[in-house]
Scaffold this motif. Structure first.
Motif, PDB file in Angstrom:
ATOM      1  N   GLY A  30      -4.658  -5.869  -0.902  1.00 44.06           N
ATOM      2  CA  GLY A  30      -3.314  -6.063  -1.434  1.00 44.06           C
ATOM      3  C   GLY A  30      -2.767  -4.869  -2.184  1.00 44.06           C
ATOM      4  O   GLY A  30      -1.774  -4.988  -2.876  1.00 44.06           O
ATOM      5  N   THR A  31      -3.394  -3.701  -2.060  1.00 42.83           N
ATOM      6  CA  THR A  31      -2.898  -2.516  -2.756  1.00 42.83           C
ATOM      7  C   THR A  31      -2.086  -1.601  -1.850  1.00 42.83           C
ATOM      8  O   THR A  31      -1.651  -0.551  -2.280  1.00 42.83           O
ATOM      9  CB  THR A  31      -4.056  -1.709  -3.382  1.00 42.83           C
ATOM     10  OG1 THR A  31      -4.930  -1.281  -2.349  1.00 42.83           O
ATOM     11  CG2 THR A  31      -4.802  -2.521  -4.419  1.00 42.83           C
ATOM     12  N   LEU A  70       4.328  -0.917  -5.032  1.00 44.64           N
ATOM     13  CA  LEU A  70       2.953  -0.934  -4.541  1.00 44.64           C
ATOM     14  C   LEU A  70       1.980  -0.445  -5.606  1.00 44.64           C
ATOM     15  O   LEU A  70       2.207   0.566  -6.250  1.00 44.64           O
ATOM     16  CB  LEU A  70       2.824  -0.039  -3.310  1.00 44.64           C
ATOM     17  CG  LEU A  70       3.613  -0.472  -2.088  1.00 44.64           C
ATOM     18  CD1 LEU A  70       3.621   0.617  -1.044  1.00 44.64           C
ATOM     19  CD2 LEU A  70       3.020  -1.754  -1.534  1.00 44.64           C
ATOM     20  N   SER A  71       0.881  -1.157  -5.752  1.00 47.37           N
ATOM     21  CA  SER A  71      -0.105  -0.761  -6.759  1.00 47.37           C
ATOM     22  C   SER A  71      -0.718   0.593  -6.433  1.00 47.37           C
ATOM     23  O   SER A  71      -1.076   1.344  -7.344  1.00 47.37           O
ATOM     24  CB  SER A  71      -1.185  -1.828  -6.900  1.00 47.37           C
ATOM     25  OG  SER A  71      -1.869  -2.016  -5.692  1.00 47.37           O
ATOM     26  N   SER A  72      -0.830   0.934  -5.157  1.00 46.45           N
ATOM     27  CA  SER A  72      -1.387   2.242  -4.796  1.00 46.45           C
ATOM     28  C   SER A  72      -0.467   3.362  -5.280  1.00 46.45           C
ATOM     29  O   SER A  72      -0.936   4.392  -5.776  1.00 46.45           O
ATOM     30  CB  SER A  72      -1.598   2.352  -3.287  1.00 46.45           C
ATOM     31  OG  SER A  72      -0.380   2.186  -2.594  1.00 46.45           O
ATOM     32  N   VAL A  73       0.825   3.179  -5.172  1.00 43.94           N
ATOM     33  CA  VAL A  73       1.776   4.185  -5.640  1.00 43.94           C
ATOM     34  C   VAL A  73       1.758   4.236  -7.163  1.00 43.94           C
ATOM     35  O   VAL A  73       1.784   5.321  -7.757  1.00 43.94           O
ATOM     36  CB  VAL A  73       3.198   3.911  -5.107  1.00 43.94           C
ATOM     37  CG1 VAL A  73       4.195   4.906  -5.673  1.00 43.94           C
ATOM     38  CG2 VAL A  73       3.215   3.951  -3.580  1.00 43.94           C
ATOM     39  N   GLY A 109      -9.350   3.906  -2.630  1.00 40.23           N
ATOM     40  CA  GLY A 109      -8.502   3.074  -1.778  1.00 40.23           C
ATOM     41  C   GLY A 109      -7.029   3.281  -2.062  1.00 40.23           C
ATOM     42  O   GLY A 109      -6.208   3.325  -1.143  1.00 40.23           O
ATOM     43  N   SER A 110      -6.688   3.408  -3.335  1.00 43.67           N
ATOM     44  CA  SER A 110      -5.282   3.649  -3.697  1.00 43.67           C
ATOM     45  C   SER A 110      -4.791   4.976  -3.145  1.00 43.67           C
ATOM     46  O   SER A 110      -3.666   5.081  -2.642  1.00 43.67           O
ATOM     47  CB  SER A 110      -5.108   3.627  -5.217  1.00 43.67           C
ATOM     48  OG  SER A 110      -5.323   2.337  -5.726  1.00 43.67           O
TER      49      SER A 110
END
Length: 164
Positions: A30-31, A70-73, A109-110
């Motif tokens: 979900g990232t 987005l959590s990755s951003v 992962g991010s």
């Protein structure tokens, strides 16, 4: 409900697929956006050789990162806050993991998911920061990546953050 500890296993992956595997794992956790959430379709912006172009990050490009959901951003936003404090100075992955209070695999992962965002949304191949591999600061790791932002990107980033 009690949260169970995750068990990690090593899976050999051909080097050329590692970032794609990380991006897929980020998507599962979900990232990262699913392919259907991608805001840009097709190959617009892709050069004849099939690669995205190198494009300098403008203030507006950087500002767009700060409002992304987005959590990755957002992990990269936090990372840029740290790097902009000391432009031109390499910052180790270990330091970033500690300072961001995340697990190594979570940050990995991010960053992999961020690569997909850079390609799909920003239509470029380069991140706003650079990295190089070097000897690890932690004896547990033989080598690790060190991240840096240029003085120009740091100034632009500070301008973005000052306007918020």
């Amino acid at each position: 409900m009690t949260q169970q500890a995750q068990e990690f296993i090593s899976v050999p992956v051909p080097r050329e697929y590692v970032t794609k595997v990380y991006a897929y794992l980020a998507q599962l956790s979900g990232t990262a956006p699913s392919p259907s959430e991608s805001p840009v379709d097709g190959d617009a912006g892709v050069e004849e050789d099939g690669k995205y172009p190198y494009v300098e990050w403008s203030v507006e490009d950087l500002r767009e990162l700060t409002v992304a959901q987005l959590s990755s951003v957002q992990a990269v936003v936090d990372l840029l806050d740290i790097l902009a404090e000391q432009p031109g100075n390499p910052v180790s992955y270990t330091f970033l993991v500690d300072r961001l209070a995340v697990e190594r695999n979570q940050l990995r992962g991010s960053l992999a998911a961020f690569t997909r965002v850079v390609h799909k949304r920003h239509r470029r191949r380069n991140w706003p920061m650079t990295w190089e591999e070097g000897a690890g600061e932690n004896p547990e790791y033989k080598s690790e990546f060190f991240y840096t932002v240029s003085e120009t990107i740091a100034e632009r980033w500070k301008e973005v953050r000052a306007g918020q």
